[in-house]
Design a protein around this motif. Structure first.
Motif, mmCIF file in Angstrom:
data_model
loop_
_atom_site.group_PDB
_atom_site.id
_atom_site.type_symbol
_atom_site.label_atom_id
_atom_site.label_comp_id
_atom_site.label_asym_id
_atom_site.label_seq_id
_atom_site.Cartn_x
_atom_site.Cartn_y
_atom_site.Cartn_z
ATOM 1 N N THR A 16 8.813 -11.079 -0.589
ATOM 2 C CA THR A 16 8.249 -9.978 0.446
ATOM 3 C C THR A 16 7.181 -9.155 -0.244
ATOM 4 O O THR A 16 7.488 -8.561 -1.503
ATOM 5 C CB THR A 16 9.487 -9.061 0.706
ATOM 6 O OG1 THR A 16 10.300 -9.827 1.379
ATOM 7 C CG2 THR A 16 9.141 -8.281 1.823
ATOM 8 N N TYR A 17 6.222 -8.984 0.538
ATOM 9 C CA TYR A 17 5.225 -8.185 0.036
ATOM 10 C C TYR A 17 4.789 -7.078 0.992
ATOM 11 O O TYR A 17 4.571 -7.108 2.083
ATOM 12 C CB TYR A 17 3.939 -8.991 -0.078
ATOM 13 C CG TYR A 17 3.940 -10.269 -0.877
ATOM 14 C CD1 TYR A 17 3.745 -10.164 -2.574
ATOM 15 C CD2 TYR A 17 4.344 -11.490 -0.538
ATOM 16 C CE1 TYR A 17 4.088 -11.088 -3.331
ATOM 17 C CE2 TYR A 17 4.379 -12.716 -1.535
ATOM 18 C CZ TYR A 17 4.310 -12.360 -2.787
ATOM 19 O OH TYR A 17 4.482 -13.532 -3.565
ATOM 20 N N LEU A 18 4.578 -5.754 0.278
ATOM 21 C CA LEU A 18 4.343 -4.486 0.873
ATOM 22 C C LEU A 18 2.939 -4.298 1.077
ATOM 23 O O LEU A 18 2.388 -4.245 -0.114
ATOM 24 C CB LEU A 18 5.109 -3.320 0.318
ATOM 25 C CG LEU A 18 6.665 -3.326 0.276
ATOM 26 C CD1 LEU A 18 7.234 -2.195 -0.492
ATOM 27 C CD2 LEU A 18 7.274 -3.859 1.539
ATOM 28 N N ALA A 19 2.482 -4.252 2.279
ATOM 29 C CA ALA A 19 0.949 -4.097 2.318
ATOM 30 C C ALA A 19 0.775 -2.766 2.747
ATOM 31 O O ALA A 19 1.501 -2.119 3.574
ATOM 32 C CB ALA A 19 0.415 -5.315 3.168
ATOM 33 N N TYR A 20 -0.522 -1.884 2.727
ATOM 34 C CA TYR A 20 -0.809 -0.698 3.150
ATOM 35 C C TYR A 20 -2.282 -0.650 3.747
ATOM 36 O O TYR A 20 -2.977 -1.662 3.840
ATOM 37 C CB TYR A 20 -1.024 0.216 1.687
ATOM 38 C CG TYR A 20 0.173 0.048 0.944
ATOM 39 C CD1 TYR A 20 1.401 1.045 1.016
ATOM 40 C CD2 TYR A 20 0.316 -0.990 0.006
ATOM 41 C CE1 TYR A 20 2.331 1.093 0.242
ATOM 42 C CE2 TYR A 20 1.388 -0.957 -0.872
ATOM 43 C CZ TYR A 20 2.452 -0.231 -0.714
ATOM 44 O OH TYR A 20 3.506 -0.298 -1.402
ATOM 45 N N ASP A 21 -2.715 0.559 4.371
ATOM 46 C CA ASP A 21 -4.106 0.449 4.979
ATOM 47 C C ASP A 21 -5.099 0.555 3.854
ATOM 48 O O ASP A 21 -6.242 0.507 4.312
ATOM 49 C CB ASP A 21 -4.081 1.952 5.549
ATOM 50 C CG ASP A 21 -3.763 3.113 4.932
ATOM 51 O OD1 ASP A 21 -3.515 3.036 3.684
ATOM 52 O OD2 ASP A 21 -3.602 4.259 5.469
ATOM 53 N N THR A 22 -4.784 0.287 2.757
ATOM 54 C CA THR A 22 -5.600 0.335 1.526
ATOM 55 C C THR A 22 -5.509 -1.001 0.848
ATOM 56 O O THR A 22 -6.397 -1.438 0.180
ATOM 57 C CB THR A 22 -5.340 1.203 0.330
ATOM 58 O OG1 THR A 22 -4.056 1.252 0.050
ATOM 59 C CG2 THR A 22 -5.653 2.643 0.800
ATOM 60 N N THR A 23 -4.911 -2.127 1.551
ATOM 61 C CA THR A 23 -4.958 -3.308 1.014
ATOM 62 C C THR A 23 -5.747 -4.326 2.243
ATOM 63 O O THR A 23 -5.799 -3.786 3.058
ATOM 64 C CB THR A 23 -3.516 -4.143 0.731
ATOM 65 O OG1 THR A 23 -2.745 -3.904 1.857
ATOM 66 C CG2 THR A 23 -2.749 -3.406 -0.396
ATOM 67 N N CYS A 24 -6.161 -5.459 1.773
ATOM 68 C CA CYS A 24 -6.922 -6.328 2.426
ATOM 69 C C CYS A 24 -6.474 -7.733 2.507
ATOM 70 O O CYS A 24 -5.478 -8.243 1.970
ATOM 71 C CB CYS A 24 -8.411 -6.141 2.184
ATOM 72 S SG CYS A 24 -8.899 -7.104 0.488
#
Length: 627
Positions: A79-87
């Motif tokens: 599972t990978y956590l993504a953010y508003d700073t990842t693309c």
């Protein structure tokens, strides 16, 4: 790490050969193949997640890598956590973009410092990685330089290559289903520096890592802090095998790990010789569940009550050797257990340690009978669900077979106590193949200038700015030396700037202030206030603490918050007069001899609101009037 129990060896006689792989994150604005910032995020800030399973693929030559194959046998999801700073590049939903220019420039500076020959054309390669640390199942890597060298007090060490790579995702936690990773770190530019096998002692390994670390920090463009630099050590001895130890966290740890790995291999070779003399061998797998049908062993009972089984393997000629210590609190049996754990088992029991753990003497005797083990033999068992039990005991049996042959080449993980644990087989060439989505680049070393080395910088600071040698070295080797130079260029007193950036921050960190929250702008604004007379130097620690605890404040607001707004000379005199009057008898008796004690009292009364020189002048004047 502790080395108290580790004996000292004649490393030349043992034929020690070691090399290093240093992985250092670069402090660039954006990631290597996209425009995402290289900022660290808190997992709680994630706004979405992705779940995947990864599988090995064949190389361009149709080969499968052994390490990838073993990793694939461990059934896990990621599972990978993504953010508003990842693309989308980090999520593997968009092809990578061109190589980041800033990262390439810093890497070329590093190549120059390592005396490397830079390649004419750099191609991006894919390196197969299926432990979940990259969403794509591979890491992108670029060979930039070869055939360099560094000088250390233990002699010259060759530098084989310099790679520019993308950093892996950050492991957050393990779950019942697999592993959770964070994408904030994935794609951060990273250099990997590989030395030649020129190191001949544990101290030599530390010195080489120390030198490379200093060269990296000299660029002023590498990230600092826990996890931003990782050191792997390759170790072998004569008649041993190349073992790669990953994840050594500090310089002293490198020395301890090399010493500990030499000891492990030396002990394993002694065990091998004894096994060969005994004509030892490994038998077939047996289902021995019936032996433990009525067991009171908690571990075994728990597995059986959950529908599991107990599998065993006889180790002919191994009696007394499975329990032999090869590192502090680690035995050959621990090696078997490490391999079993890779397949989901909790570990391995063996007859060198039984009866114990609730297993009775009668059960041990029945176990020996069930697998045909004699007095000179050992038996290893695994209790788990049927599939795991079979896979785990087979893995333990394979490791026992290699003990008869010698030492297996493998990748191991560093433990905090200087010992190591099995991770996976050594990777091979089959894990590398070309990346066709990114065009090659033609690096030009003439585009960059070699930075000033930190030891040279320390000497210059002492000579040019009048800093004492200790403070000059502190600020030169500290992560804020670019800020120090900016402050001095702006007219700030060099000694004040250096002591604030190094000594003062260290003091307030020890008192619990989160100094990592302080920015360059905080310091520069604070220096301006002191230079303008709006804040006494004595108030700097309290204001910095206030800013660290609430970094959204401006420096001026932090001064107000701390109650340290400047006071007039009349207010200083008023406070000093009060101190002098309270201590009139002491002044009458000692005269100016009372100055030192009263100075501290006066500064305490003013709570850092006034400059020490002003307070000193006023206090001397007032004492003079009364003595």
């Amino acid at each position: 790490m502790s080395t108290d129990a580790t004996p000292e060896y004649d490393y030349e006689e043992l034929g020690l050969v070691a090399g290093l792989e240093i992985h250092q994150q670069l402090d660039t604005e954006t990631k290597l193949f996209c425009d995402s910032p290289t900022v660290e995020r808190d997992p709680d800030e994630a706004d979405r997640s992705i779940t995947r399973k990864l599988h090995p693929t064949k190389s361009e030559l149709g080969e499968l890598d052994d390490a990838a194959m073993e990793e694939s046998r461990v059934d896990r999801e990621f599972t990978y956590l993504a953010y508003d700073t990842t693309c989308l590049v980090e999520e593997d939903d968009e092809p990578p973009r061109r190589v980041d220019g800033e990262a390439l420039s810093v890497a070329l500076q590093i190549a120059d410092l390592l005396d490397l020959s830079v390649v004419d054309q750099a191609h991006v390669m894919r390196k197969l990685v299926i432990d979940g640390s990259n969403t794509s199942g591979f890491q992108r890597s670029i060979l930039l330089g070869q055939d360099g060298a560094i000088e250390t007090d233990a002699g010259q060490v060759s530098v084989v290559d310099l790679m520019l790579e993308e950093e892996s995702a950050k492991r957050v936690e393990e779950t019942d289903d697999g592993v959770v990773y964070s994408l904030d770190r994935l794609g951060v530019p990273l250099v990997e520096i590989g030395t030649g096998p020129d190191i001949r002692s544990p101290e030599g390994a530390r010195l080489a890592a120390e030198r490379i670390g200093m060269l990296l920090r000299s660029t002023g463009a590498v990230k600092r802090g826990l996890g931003t630099i990782r050191q792997d050590v390759n170790v072998s001895i004569a008649d041993g095998a190349r073992v790669e130890v990953k994840g050594v966290q500090d310089l002293q740890g490198i020395e301890d790990i090399v010493r500990g790995e030499v000891g492990r291999q030396a002990e394993l070779l002694e065990i091998r010789d004894e096994l060969v003399e005994r004509e030892a061998s490994v038998g077939d797998r047996h289902d021995v569940t019936d032996v433990f049908a009525d067991t009171e062993s908690g571990v075994i009972r728990g597995a059986l009550d959950s529908g599991g089984k107990v599998t065993a393997v006889p180790l002919h000629g191994f009696d007394g050797l499975v329990g032999r210590e090869i590192q502090s609190d680690r035995r050959l049996g621990t090696e078997l257990s490490d391999h079993a754990k890779r397949h989901g088992a909790g570990g391995v029991f063996h007859t060198d340690e039984l009866p114990a753990y609730g297993v009775t003497e009668a059960e041990v005797a029945a176990l020996r009978d069930a697998v045909g083990a004699g007095d000179e033999d050992a038996v290893a068992i695994v209790a788990a669900d049927p599939e795991t039990a079979d896979l785990a005991i087979d893995a333990a049996a394979e490791r026992a077979e290699t003990a008869v042959e010698g030492i297996p080449e493998e990748t191991r993980g560093a433990n905090d106590d200087g010992t190591t644990r099995y991770l996976r087989p050594l990777p091979g060439a089959a894990r590398m193949y070309p990346e066709t989505d990114v065009p090659p680049v033609e690096p030009d070393p003439s585009d960059v200038e070699a930075p000033e080395l930190l030891d040279e910088k320390a000497e210059r600071y002492a000579a040019e700015f009048g800093l004492d040698a200790g403070l000059a070295e502190q600020v030169a080797f500290g992560q804020r030396f670019p800020l120090f130079e900016t402050a001095v260029d702006c007219g700030v007193d060099p000694t004040f700037a250096a002591s604030t950036l190094e000594s003062t921050t260290t003091e307030i960190r020890r008192d619990g202030a989160p100094v990592e929250a302080l920015t360059d702008d905080h310091f520069l604004a604070l220096f301006d206030l002191v230079e303008a007379g709006d804040l006494a130097k004595e108030g700097v620690p309290e204001v910095l603490t206030t800013l660290a605890e609430d970094p959204d404040l401006s420096a001026a607001e932090a001064v107000e918050e701390a109650g340290l707004s400047g006071v007039s000379e009349a207010e200083v005199r008023e406070a000093v007069v009060e101190v002098v009057e309270r201590n009139a008898e002491q002044i009458e008796a000692e005269g100016m001899g009372a100055f030192s004690g009263l100075m501290g009292e006066a500064m305490g009364a003013l709570r850092g609101k006034a400059d020490g020189e002003v307070v000193s002048d006023v206090l001397r004047e007032e004492i003079g009037k009364r003595s």
